[in-house]
Design an enzyme around this catalytic site. Sequence first.
Site, mmCIF file in Angstrom:
data_model
loop_
_atom_site.group_PDB
_atom_site.id
_atom_site.type_symbol
_atom_site.label_atom_id
_atom_site.label_comp_id
_atom_site.label_asym_id
_atom_site.label_seq_id
_atom_site.Cartn_x
_atom_site.Cartn_y
_atom_site.Cartn_z
ATOM 1 N N ASP A 91 -7.393 48.126 -16.795
ATOM 2 C CA ASP A 91 -7.866 47.465 -15.575
ATOM 3 C C ASP A 91 -9.387 47.331 -15.589
ATOM 4 O O ASP A 91 -10.085 48.183 -16.130
ATOM 5 C CB ASP A 91 -7.419 48.294 -14.361
ATOM 6 C CG ASP A 91 -7.618 47.544 -13.060
ATOM 7 O OD1 ASP A 91 -7.791 46.308 -13.086
ATOM 8 O OD2 ASP A 91 -7.612 48.201 -12.004
ATOM 9 N N ARG A 119 -13.839 42.423 -13.390
ATOM 10 C CA ARG A 119 -15.128 42.945 -12.892
ATOM 11 C C ARG A 119 -16.145 43.060 -14.022
ATOM 12 O O ARG A 119 -17.333 42.817 -13.840
ATOM 13 C CB ARG A 119 -14.913 44.314 -12.222
ATOM 14 C CG ARG A 119 -14.467 44.189 -10.787
ATOM 15 C CD ARG A 119 -13.885 45.471 -10.278
ATOM 16 N NE ARG A 119 -12.548 45.677 -10.812
ATOM 17 C CZ ARG A 119 -11.874 46.818 -10.748
ATOM 18 N NH1 ARG A 119 -12.427 47.869 -10.188
ATOM 19 N NH2 ARG A 119 -10.655 46.913 -11.237
ATOM 20 N N ASN A 145 1.277 39.447 -12.301
ATOM 21 C CA ASN A 145 0.138 38.720 -12.886
ATOM 22 C C ASN A 145 0.419 37.233 -13.090
ATOM 23 O O ASN A 145 -0.515 36.438 -13.224
ATOM 24 C CB ASN A 145 -0.301 39.354 -14.215
ATOM 25 C CG ASN A 145 -1.038 40.669 -14.042
ATOM 26 O OD1 ASN A 145 -1.017 41.521 -14.931
ATOM 27 N ND2 ASN A 145 -1.696 40.862 -12.894
ATOM 28 N N ARG A 158 -1.486 34.705 -10.928
ATOM 29 C CA ARG A 158 -2.909 34.363 -11.112
ATOM 30 C C ARG A 158 -3.057 32.884 -11.472
ATOM 31 O O ARG A 158 -2.088 32.237 -11.878
ATOM 32 C CB ARG A 158 -3.497 35.238 -12.213
ATOM 33 C CG ARG A 158 -3.538 36.678 -11.770
ATOM 34 C CD ARG A 158 -4.392 37.514 -12.676
ATOM 35 N NE ARG A 158 -4.447 38.872 -12.155
ATOM 36 C CZ ARG A 158 -5.293 39.801 -12.551
ATOM 37 N NH1 ARG A 158 -6.172 39.531 -13.484
ATOM 38 N NH2 ARG A 158 -5.281 41.001 -12.023
HETATM 39 C C1 FPP Z 1 -6.311 43.764 -15.395
HETATM 40 O O1 FPP Z 1 -7.694 43.611 -15.170
HETATM 41 C C2 FPP Z 1 -6.002 43.220 -16.708
HETATM 42 C C3 FPP Z 1 -5.085 42.239 -16.938
HETATM 43 C C4 FPP Z 1 -4.272 41.635 -15.890
HETATM 44 C C5 FPP Z 1 -4.868 41.708 -18.304
HETATM 45 C C6 FPP Z 1 -5.009 42.725 -19.386
HETATM 46 C C7 FPP Z 1 -4.981 42.039 -20.680
HETATM 47 C C8 FPP Z 1 -5.678 42.436 -21.738
HETATM 48 C C9 FPP Z 1 -6.516 43.662 -21.781
HETATM 49 C C10 FPP Z 1 -5.591 41.655 -22.990
HETATM 50 C C11 FPP Z 1 -4.431 42.192 -23.739
HETATM 51 C C12 FPP Z 1 -4.370 41.591 -25.059
HETATM 52 C C13 FPP Z 1 -3.676 42.129 -26.047
HETATM 53 C C14 FPP Z 1 -3.724 41.486 -27.357
HETATM 54 C C15 FPP Z 1 -2.867 43.342 -25.862
HETATM 55 P P1 FPP Z 1 -8.148 42.636 -14.004
HETATM 56 O O2 FPP Z 1 -8.299 41.281 -14.568
HETATM 57 O O3 FPP Z 1 -7.200 42.745 -12.857
HETATM 58 O O4 FPP Z 1 -9.549 43.240 -13.642
HETATM 59 P P2 FPP Z 1 -10.260 43.236 -12.211
HETATM 60 O O5 FPP Z 1 -9.453 44.189 -11.361
HETATM 61 O O6 FPP Z 1 -11.619 43.740 -12.516
HETATM 62 O O7 FPP Z 1 -10.233 41.829 -11.706
#
Ligand code: FPP
Length: 233
Positions: free
Chosen positions: A18, A22, A66, A69
């Site tokens: 997560d 940000r 997700n 989004r």
């Molecule tokens: C949550 O952070 C993250 C996600 C919804 C996507 C996670 C995906 C990856 C780390 C890429 C994975 C790729 C591979 C190849 C495994 P957020 O976007 O909700 O963060 P925020 O809360 O700061 O907005």
Amino acid sequence: MALPENIVLPRHIGIIMDGNGRWAKKRLLPRTAGHVQGAKAFRKCLRHCIDLGIECVTFFAFSTENFKRPPEEVNAIMKLFSDYLDEGLDMSEDDVVMRFVGDLSRFSGELREKMLRMQSETAGNHGTVCCLAVNYGGRDDILHAAKQLISEGADPDTLTEDDISEHLYTAGLPDVDLVIRPSGEQRISNFLIWQSAYAEYVFMDVLWPDFSENDLDLALTEYAKRNRRFGGL
Ligand code: FPP
């Protein structure tokens, strides 16, 4: 930091990746740049788990929610999955067993095929099991298991907790011992809710794209200090 030699390590670690959005926002970059960096942090963290001999690690890469989004963001994450599957495992990862846990039916046929191919090509390996939770929700996992049990004609009088565990997407894997959530949020977010019933939680302030080997060591050190009682004394 170096971990003490005989530190008690978890068998199964769950990691909620997560804070990508940000991380990008802080740098005035598009959110997708955070996911690109998050994918790099994933590979780095998996390699460290392999080096430490961790039996199993599950990364929460994409929740059932997700998909709500904006399409540009969803497509960018799908592209990261696809690129990862095309690249394949590198030498340091060549004994990893890859599993994709979640409802794969919502992905494109091409992506699903690639996931299933990587899963079957690595199924005979003997190293760390790496699960990528994709289109995953803990409640959906339990519902899916219940539907399967019903369709198999399970007998309610003899149904056990193990029967349910063995019908979850994580069938065959040990329960989760440690859940790590970076980014300062202190929520479970529907992640492995059945499997982590007795897990220890470690919440950290670092954003996922910045998550380093040292952060994993810190979480493992914290885990080793906890006194797990599983409801007993
Ligand atoms: C949550 O952070 C993250 C996600 C919804 C996507 C996670 C995906 C990856 C780390 C890429 C994975 C790729 C591979 C190849 C495994 P957020 O976007 O909700 O963060 P925020 O809360 O700061 O907005």
